[in-house]
Write a protein that holds these residues in place. Structure first.
Motif, short mmCIF file in Angstrom:
data_model
loop_
_atom_site.label_atom_id
_atom_site.label_comp_id
_atom_site.label_asym_id
_atom_site.label_seq_id
_atom_site.Cartn_x
_atom_site.Cartn_y
_atom_site.Cartn_z
N PHE A 133 -6.29 12.43 0.35
CA PHE A 133 -7.57 12.11 0.96
C PHE A 133 -8.03 10.72 0.51
O PHE A 133 -9.21 10.46 0.35
N HIS A 134 -7.05 9.85 0.34
CA HIS A 134 -7.33 8.46 0.02
C HIS A 134 -6.71 7.55 1.09
O HIS A 134 -5.84 7.98 1.83
N ASP A 135 -7.15 6.31 1.11
CA ASP A 135 -6.58 5.37 2.07
C ASP A 135 -5.08 5.22 1.81
O ASP A 135 -4.28 5.21 2.74
N ILE A 136 -4.74 5.08 0.53
CA ILE A 136 -3.33 5.19 0.15
C ILE A 136 -3.23 6.20 -0.98
O ILE A 136 -3.99 6.14 -1.95
N GLY A 137 -2.31 7.15 -0.85
CA GLY A 137 -2.04 8.10 -1.92
C GLY A 137 -0.60 7.90 -2.38
O GLY A 137 0.31 7.82 -1.56
N LEU A 138 -0.42 7.79 -3.69
CA LEU A 138 0.93 7.57 -4.22
C LEU A 138 1.30 8.75 -5.10
O LEU A 138 0.59 9.07 -6.06
N GLN A 139 2.40 9.40 -4.76
CA GLN A 139 2.90 10.47 -5.62
C GLN A 139 4.18 10.00 -6.28
O GLN A 139 5.18 9.73 -5.62
N LYS A 164 -6.51 14.46 6.58
CA LYS A 164 -5.46 14.50 5.58
C LYS A 164 -4.48 13.37 5.88
O LYS A 164 -4.19 13.09 7.05
N ALA A 165 -3.97 12.73 4.85
CA ALA A 165 -3.12 11.55 5.04
C ALA A 165 -1.82 11.88 5.75
O ALA A 165 -1.37 13.02 5.78
N SER A 166 -1.20 10.84 6.33
CA SER A 166 0.13 10.98 6.90
C SER A 166 1.13 10.42 5.90
O SER A 166 0.81 9.51 5.13
N LEU A 167 2.34 10.93 5.97
CA LEU A 167 3.39 10.42 5.10
C LEU A 167 3.93 9.12 5.69
O LEU A 167 4.43 9.10 6.81
N LEU A 168 3.82 8.04 4.93
CA LEU A 168 4.28 6.75 5.43
C LEU A 168 5.72 6.51 5.02
O LEU A 168 6.52 5.93 5.75
N ARG A 169 6.06 6.95 3.80
CA ARG A 169 7.42 6.71 3.32
C ARG A 169 7.78 7.82 2.35
O ARG A 169 7.04 8.09 1.41
N ARG A 181 -13.23 -2.44 5.78
CA ARG A 181 -14.03 -1.40 5.12
C ARG A 181 -13.45 -1.17 3.73
O ARG A 181 -12.41 -1.71 3.39
N LYS A 182 -14.13 -0.33 2.95
CA LYS A 182 -13.64 -0.05 1.60
C LYS A 182 -12.23 0.56 1.62
O LYS A 182 -11.82 1.15 2.62
N PHE A 183 -11.55 0.45 0.49
CA PHE A 183 -10.16 0.89 0.44
C PHE A 183 -9.86 1.53 -0.91
O PHE A 183 -9.98 0.91 -1.96
N LYS A 184 -9.43 2.79 -0.85
CA LYS A 184 -9.25 3.55 -2.10
C LYS A 184 -7.81 4.00 -2.28
O LYS A 184 -7.20 4.53 -1.36
N ILE A 185 -7.32 3.80 -3.48
CA ILE A 185 -5.94 4.17 -3.80
C ILE A 185 -5.96 5.17 -4.96
O ILE A 185 -6.69 4.99 -5.93
N ALA A 186 -5.18 6.24 -4.82
CA ALA A 186 -5.07 7.22 -5.90
C ALA A 186 -3.60 7.48 -6.20
O ALA A 186 -2.76 7.45 -5.31
N ARG A 213 13.16 6.17 -10.09
CA ARG A 213 11.74 6.44 -9.93
C ARG A 213 11.19 5.78 -8.69
O ARG A 213 11.61 4.68 -8.34
N GLY A 214 10.22 6.44 -8.12
CA GLY A 214 9.60 5.82 -6.95
C GLY A 214 8.39 6.61 -6.51
O GLY A 214 7.86 7.44 -7.27
N PHE A 215 7.97 6.35 -5.31
CA PHE A 215 6.74 6.95 -4.81
C PHE A 215 6.94 7.57 -3.43
O PHE A 215 7.64 7.00 -2.60
N ARG A 216 6.30 8.71 -3.24
CA ARG A 216 6.03 9.15 -1.87
C ARG A 216 4.73 8.47 -1.50
O ARG A 216 3.73 8.57 -2.21
N VAL A 217 4.72 7.80 -0.36
CA VAL A 217 3.55 7.01 0.00
C VAL A 217 2.82 7.68 1.17
O VAL A 217 3.40 7.89 2.23
N PHE A 218 1.57 8.03 0.92
CA PHE A 218 0.73 8.60 1.97
C PHE A 218 -0.28 7.56 2.42
O PHE A 218 -0.73 6.74 1.62
N VAL A 219 -0.66 7.63 3.68
CA VAL A 219 -1.63 6.64 4.15
C VAL A 219 -2.62 7.29 5.11
O VAL A 219 -2.30 8.26 5.80
N GLY A 220 -3.83 6.74 5.13
CA GLY A 220 -4.78 7.14 6.16
C GLY A 220 -5.50 8.45 5.93
O GLY A 220 -6.02 9.05 6.86
N GLY A 221 -5.53 8.91 4.70
CA GLY A 221 -6.35 10.08 4.41
C GLY A 221 -7.76 9.61 4.13
O GLY A 221 -8.00 8.43 3.87
N GLY A 222 -8.71 10.54 4.19
CA GLY A 222 -10.05 10.12 3.83
C GLY A 222 -11.04 11.24 4.06
O GLY A 222 -10.74 12.24 4.71
#
Ligand code: SF4
Lengths: 572, 159
Positions: free
Chosen positions: A182-188, A212-217, A164-169, A196-205
């Motif tokens: 609320f994205h398939d992958i959210g990067l903060q 609401k996404a879960s925290l992956l890393r 399916r479609k896949f959205k990254i913000a 520098r780095g990212f908090r990685v969220f996954v599975g929001g939509g």
């Protein structure tokens, strides 16, 4: 702003040639309908209710004045003189003819624009913060990373036929203006003692199952970004469901496996293949950052700037003074550089479908951008346009020019700044119209003093469960539903996305309303708020504090009383 | 397990490897007695690993695009195979793209062949995922195939 190099240009050129060939084969009958479908979708082309719809990518919302002028001329030459800004910061043409699209694409490419991966089951155009680079609360500018992700995901051979479609913000601020959870992958983007780095969220939509996404890393070093994204996408590509398109998004996979198992699979895959991917070294990042360096701001002393701002409207007549001040309050915002403000050009005067913009307006916006904001603008999730770098001493002049073209409705962030999908008037998937409902609301709530008194309020209307207007993360969300062939509207309360910690999905308040009852229902909800709020308490805060019951009682008095009667009867 | 005879050895198909038409040594192996070329399904392989690993066979294995690599026990034996064939059930099912990429990343050096339902328009991507051979229906045109393989001259993912 990012500028194409020879490889970018060459690839775009080749993609257009490929699509031209596909379109010709389809028109000749050499390419079957079902084969052309995913191919044209990968290139942003839908067949809609009235005509094809073509979606143009606006990477992380940034547009130059020359791109705006090109969009204006395309609106004139290939469409009916207007286009539409979507809630994912992209641009849509609603009436182009299929045969002319390859030519249209060629024109777009002249200003480094395209429609690649703006629809279809692939990685979509990456989105980011409309105030990137200028917001006061920004830790790290997300745009260089957004561009790196754009490149990595563009024409990606492995991930073009996902379930399916896949959205990254991507966002780099404390306030989340990109709704990353609320994205398939959210990067903060974050700065830690490890760099520098990212908090990685996954599975929001959003859509029919808003989650609401879960925290992956908690922390992914910046250098590992592309290998880690690849591991997530691969896990999804292989394990995501393909038997039911309503259960095919990554959010469903994450929920089915549980975040722990999902995380374990991604991490295992990542460790195994990491070495095959380029590392984002400092040099690569720095080279990219140069494209997004600050423009040459004028120097202002903070005090001078504040004084200028205060005195700007001194020479105006009283009622103009008031209008200008309201505009300053609602449509301009703080900037990280003293003496500068961000300015939102409202595309939502009453009676115009949210996000629609004419060719003439696009040309004017381009001129305003050249004159007042270093020739650049950003599109927003709320379907407005932002001039991100306006010097305070230009504000009055800008306001006077923008006013002539209807860009100064001083309602940004208020009740009547409604985000609204195209709905039943345009979209083949709609259950109900959305544009007329938005208009009825704007007409009912035309007393700006009342609207200002209500303060910050997000109201969003989607014409079906796909939720393109993001109604389920709106303070007040309205959703078109079909009840035995008739158009009805569900109201949700309490959604919000702006804060990573408290972001939440709204809840349905009760049975749906007919279109004509919506303004009254809204009136009732707002009355409850006004009656129950504490000093300076925002709408969303009141909803969170009191819960839905008080609103239900006011909206459905009969039901409440019959419930009470039942309770009373039980007691006897 | 699908019947591999339906996709292998039929005279209505032809093979393109490294962008040129070539003979398929595994074709018709069923008909040739004691052929050194053998193409096996995963079940056959698992049932008789030792036999198939013997040196005098030139072994190919047939996989389905939808296989999840952790579920099929071949990773430790990749060097045994001269050919891995990945069959696409439907051109919209992208799992085979990931399977192929992984096989290459895990070190498979032999022929990686795509069969089944894929589009000309996907050839360039398939090639970039590691496929170097493709099986086509008889009516496909080799010039069109070559053009499609070369659709893009660069890639953002090559590092
Ligand atoms: S929410 Fe539904 S009706 Fe509105 S644009 Fe999206 S798909 Fe169409």
């Amino acid at each position: 702003m990012y500028i194409y190099n020879d490889i970018d240009k060459q690839l775009l050129h080749e993609r257009i040639a490929q699509f031209r060939d596909q379109t010709q084969r389809f028109l000749k009958g050499d390419l079957a309908d079902d084969a052309f479908l995913p191919l044209r979708l990968q290139n942003g082309l839908y067949i809609q209710r009235h005509a094809p719809m073509l979606r143009v990518a606006v990477p992380y919302g940034m547009l130059s004045s020359s791109q705006l002028r090109k969009l204006a001329s395309i609106s004139r030459d290939y469409d009916k003189g207007y286009c539409h800004i979507t809630t994912r910061q992209n641009i849509q043409f609603n009436w182009p003819k299929l045969e002319t699209i390859p030519e249209l694409l060629k024109e777009l490419s002249e200003v480094e624009m395209h429609t690649i991966q703006t629809s279809g089951n692939c990685i979509r155009n990456v989105t980011s913060d409309a105030l990137a680079g200028v917001a006061g609360d920004e830790a790290i500018d997300p745009r260089p990373y957004a561009e790196l992700v754009r490149e990595w995901s563009t024409l990606h051979p492995e991930f073009a036929f996902l379930p399916r479609k896949f959205k990254i913000a991507i966002s780099g601020s404390t306030q989340d203006r990109a709704s990353i959870q609320f994205h398939d992958i959210g990067l903060q983007l974050v700065l830690s003692d490890k760099g520098r780095g990212f908090r990685v969220f996954v599975g929001g939509g959003l859509g029919r199952t808003p989650i609401k996404a879960s925290l992956l890393r908690e922390f992914l070093p910046e250098e590992d970004l592309l290998s880690y994204l690849s591991a997530i996408l691969r896990t999804y590509n292989q394990l995501g469901r393909r038997d039911n398109k309503y259960k095919a998004r990554i959010k469903i996979l994450v929920r089915a496996l549980g975040i722990d198992t999902f995380t374990q699979k991604v991490e295992e895959q990542w460790l195994r293949v990491k070495a095959h991917y380029p590392v984002l070294d400092q040099k690569t990042v720095e080279l990219m950052q140069q494209f997004f360096s600050s423009p040459s701001y004028k120097k202002f002393e903070l005090e001078d700037a504040e004084l200028t701002l205060k005195n700007l409207s001194n020479n105006l007549l009283e009622h103009s003074q008031r209008a200008f001040k309201n505009w300053l309050m609602r449509n301009t915002g703080e900037h990280k550089i003293p003496g500068y403000r961000t300015v939102t050009l409202s595309l939502k005067p009453t009676g115009v479908p949210a996000g629609d913009v004419t060719d003439r307006q696009l040309d004017v916006i381009a001129d305003l951008a050249d004159r007042y904001s270093f020739g650049e603008v950003r599109t927003t999730q709320q379907q407005n346009i932002v001039l991100a770098d306006v010097a305070v001493n230009d504000l009055l002049e800008l306001w006077l020019s923008a006013k002539q073209y209807g860009f100064t409705s001083a309602n940004v962030g208020t009740l009547t700044d409604i985000t609204c999908c195209p709905g039943g008037d345009f979209c083949a998937l709609a259950n109900a119209k959305s544009i007329p409902v938005a208009e009825a609301i704007q007409r009912r709530f035309d007393d700006m003093d009342y609207v200002y008194d209500l303060g910050d309020l997000a109201l969003k209307i989607s014409g079906c469960m796909n939720g393109c207007a993001h109604h389920s993360i709106s303070h007040i969300g309205i959703l078109g539903v079909d009840k035995k062939g008739e158009e009805f509207y569900q109201i949700m309360l309490g959604g919000s996305a702006g804060d990573i910690a408290t972001a939440s999905v709204g809840k349905v308040v009760g049975p749906s309303f007919s279109a004509s009852d919506i303004p009254d229902a809204l009136d009732t909800i707002l009355q409850v708020y006004v009656d129950r709020r504490l000093e300076n308490e925002s709408f969303i805060h009141v909803v969170n504090r009191l819960g839905l019951d008080v609103f239900k009682a006011a909206l459905y008095p009969q039901k409440a009383s019959s419930n009470n009667n039942r309770k009373a009867a039980k007691l006897h | 397990m699908s019947d591999i005879n339906s996709t292998v050895g039929s005279s209505t198909k032809f093979l393109v490897k490294h962008s040129t038409v070539c003979d398929d040594p595994w074709a018709n192996t069923k008909a040739v007695k004691n052929s050194r070329y053998q193409l096996v399904t995963i079940d056959q392989w698992l049932a008789s690993k030792d036999y198939y690993s013997s040196n005098d066979l030139v072994l190919g294995i047939h996989l389905l695009g939808e296989y999840y690599i952790d579920d099929i026990d071949i990773l430790d034996h990749l060097e045994v195979f001269s050919l891995i064939e990945v069959e696409f059930a439907s051109f919209t099912d992208g799992r085979g793209f990931s399977l192929a990429t992984q096989l290459r990343q895990y070190g498979f050096k032999g022929e990686l062949r795509a069969t089944g339902d894929f589009l000309l328009d996907q050839l360039n991507y398939l090639q970039r995922c590691g496929f170097d051979a493709f099986e086509f229906d008889a009516q496909a045109d080799i010039t069109v195939i070559q053009e499609a393989l070369a659709a893009f001259s660069h890639s953002y993912q090559s590092g």
